[in-house]
Design a protein around this motif. Structure first.
Motif, PDB file in Angstrom:
ATOM      1  N   ASN A  59      37.732  39.761  41.652  1.00 20.04           N
ATOM      2  CA  ASN A  59      36.883  40.749  41.214  1.00 20.04           C
ATOM      3  C   ASN A  59      37.411  42.111  40.576  1.00 20.04           C
ATOM      4  O   ASN A  59      37.003  42.576  39.724  1.00 20.04           O
ATOM      5  CB  ASN A  59      36.005  41.284  42.718  1.00 20.04           C
ATOM      6  N   ILE A  60      38.720  42.403  41.262  1.00 15.35           N
ATOM      7  CA  ILE A  60      39.332  43.543  40.463  1.00 15.35           C
ATOM      8  C   ILE A  60      39.625  43.257  39.134  1.00 15.35           C
ATOM      9  O   ILE A  60      39.483  43.882  38.086  1.00 15.35           O
ATOM     10  CB  ILE A  60      40.455  44.086  41.215  1.00 15.35           C
ATOM     11  N   LEU A  61      40.249  41.900  38.769  1.00 12.31           N
ATOM     12  CA  LEU A  61      40.625  41.363  37.583  1.00 12.31           C
ATOM     13  C   LEU A  61      39.665  41.418  36.942  1.00 12.31           C
ATOM     14  O   LEU A  61      39.581  41.775  35.631  1.00 12.31           O
ATOM     15  CB  LEU A  61      41.347  40.038  37.795  1.00 12.31           C
ATOM     16  N   LYS A  62      38.289  40.600  37.106  1.00 13.62           N
ATOM     17  CA  LYS A  62      37.231  40.573  36.359  1.00 13.62           C
ATOM     18  C   LYS A  62      36.662  42.076  35.978  1.00 13.62           C
ATOM     19  O   LYS A  62      36.440  42.376  34.932  1.00 13.62           O
ATOM     20  CB  LYS A  62      36.010  39.955  37.020  1.00 13.62           C
ATOM     21  N   ALA A  63      36.675  42.981  36.691  1.00 15.09           N
ATOM     22  CA  ALA A  63      36.119  44.348  36.682  1.00 15.09           C
ATOM     23  C   ALA A  63      37.249  45.062  35.547  1.00 15.09           C
ATOM     24  O   ALA A  63      36.566  45.744  34.394  1.00 15.09           O
ATOM     25  CB  ALA A  63      36.248  45.265  37.688  1.00 15.09           C
ATOM     26  N   ALA A 121      39.148  43.501  33.537  1.00 15.36           N
ATOM     27  CA  ALA A 121      39.075  42.761  31.887  1.00 15.36           C
ATOM     28  C   ALA A 121      37.604  43.085  31.472  1.00 15.36           C
ATOM     29  O   ALA A 121      37.546  43.093  30.101  1.00 15.36           O
ATOM     30  CB  ALA A 121      38.925  41.213  32.204  1.00 15.36           C
ATOM     31  N   ARG A 122      36.608  43.420  32.100  1.00 21.66           N
ATOM     32  CA  ARG A 122      35.409  43.696  31.719  1.00 21.66           C
ATOM     33  C   ARG A 122      35.403  45.271  30.923  1.00 21.66           C
ATOM     34  O   ARG A 122      35.022  45.372  29.572  1.00 21.66           O
ATOM     35  CB  ARG A 122      34.244  43.868  32.706  1.00 21.66           C
ATOM     36  N   VAL A 123      36.252  46.072  31.705  1.00 19.41           N
ATOM     37  CA  VAL A 123      36.443  47.402  31.020  1.00 19.41           C
ATOM     38  C   VAL A 123      37.085  47.445  29.803  1.00 19.41           C
ATOM     39  O   VAL A 123      36.934  48.094  28.782  1.00 19.41           O
ATOM     40  CB  VAL A 123      37.266  48.458  32.052  1.00 19.41           C
ATOM     41  N   ILE A 162      43.032  40.138  26.856  1.00 18.54           N
ATOM     42  CA  ILE A 162      43.587  40.123  28.314  1.00 18.54           C
ATOM     43  C   ILE A 162      43.854  38.879  28.777  1.00 18.54           C
ATOM     44  O   ILE A 162      43.570  37.846  28.337  1.00 18.54           O
ATOM     45  CB  ILE A 162      42.469  40.819  28.920  1.00 18.54           C
ATOM     46  N   THR A 163      45.129  38.882  29.498  1.00 16.09           N
ATOM     47  CA  THR A 163      45.766  37.760  30.178  1.00 16.09           C
ATOM     48  C   THR A 163      45.755  38.279  31.767  1.00 16.09           C
ATOM     49  O   THR A 163      46.181  39.352  31.927  1.00 16.09           O
ATOM     50  CB  THR A 163      47.036  37.386  29.801  1.00 16.09           C
ATOM     51  N   LEU A 216      40.636  53.484  30.117  1.00 15.00           N
ATOM     52  CA  LEU A 216      40.502  53.292  28.659  1.00 15.00           C
ATOM     53  C   LEU A 216      41.464  54.232  27.834  1.00 15.00           C
ATOM     54  O   LEU A 216      42.287  53.999  27.050  1.00 15.00           O
ATOM     55  CB  LEU A 216      39.183  53.351  28.229  1.00 15.00           C
ATOM     56  N   ASN A 217      41.414  55.541  28.372  1.00 11.37           N
ATOM     57  CA  ASN A 217      42.297  56.588  27.876  1.00 11.37           C
ATOM     58  C   ASN A 217      43.651  56.303  28.336  1.00 11.37           C
ATOM     59  O   ASN A 217      44.635  56.516  27.380  1.00 11.37           O
ATOM     60  CB  ASN A 217      41.916  58.155  28.774  1.00 11.37           C
TER      61      ASN A 217
END
Length: 182
Positions: free
Chosen positions: A16-20, A22-24, A30-31, A113-114
């Motif tokens: 779930n952390i990887l998905k979150a 990757a979404r951001v 992204i890999t 993102l920053n």
């Protein structure tokens, strides 16, 4: 660096952390990897601009992973995401592994993102510095080569490389030598 071409490796044992993440970071390439060993295999086969690793993973912690990753890809920007803010660990990671950012869980999307934007900017600057340093080394080698040619010419014909220039760009001849030749 163009976001669409920037390659980011995300390493975390929680799907779930990887998905979150990757979404951001959806505007980047992204890999993902669910453990350090898997991520190291990916790093051996693909070049990444940035790697973001979880600090606490069961098989290999983030520090051990980044240490091994750094030997494969020393120019990638390294970041750690952690829910365990330990100042000593953070300092060691920054000093030993050149970790660019520590991002606490839960994170702020703008902060990540920053951090990515600043990391890519740093990578670009470091790459430019490397290219400029390479260019300076090449130019220095060329100057050294030219200097050795001039020294060889001077040894063969003393005075051949010494020219007296006038302010207008003309060559000033030594009148004494000039008169002796006449």
């Amino acid at each position: 660096m163009n976001p669409e071409t920037a390659k980011i490796l995300l390493v975390d044992d929680e799907a779930n952390i990887l998905k979150a993440l990757a979404r951001v970071l959806k505007h980047y390439s992204i890999t993902t990897a669910s453990c350090g060993p898997e991520a190291l295999l990916l790093a051996a086969a693909n070049e990444f601009d940035i790697v973001i690793s979880d600090y606490k993973m069961p098989e290999m912690d983030g520090i051990s992973f980044l240490e091994k990753f750094m030997t494969i890809q020393p120019n990638a920007i390294r970041m750690i995401v952690t829910g365990y803010a330990d100042l000593d660990t953070a300092q060691n990671a920054i000093n030993m592994l050149g970790v660019f950012r520590f991002i606490n869980k839960p994170w702020n999307n703008l902060e990540i993102l920053n951090a990515i934007e600043k990391g890519l900017e740093l990578k670009r600057i470091l790459q430019e510095n490397k290219e400029l340093a390479d260019q300076v080394r090449q130019q220095q080698a060329q100057l050294n080569h030219q200097e050795s040619i001039l020294k060889a010419l001077e040894a063969e014909e003393p005075g051949i490389t010494k020219v007296n220039w006038a302010a207008d760009g003309s060559i000033i001849l030594d009148e004494a030598e000039y008169n002796d030749e006449l």
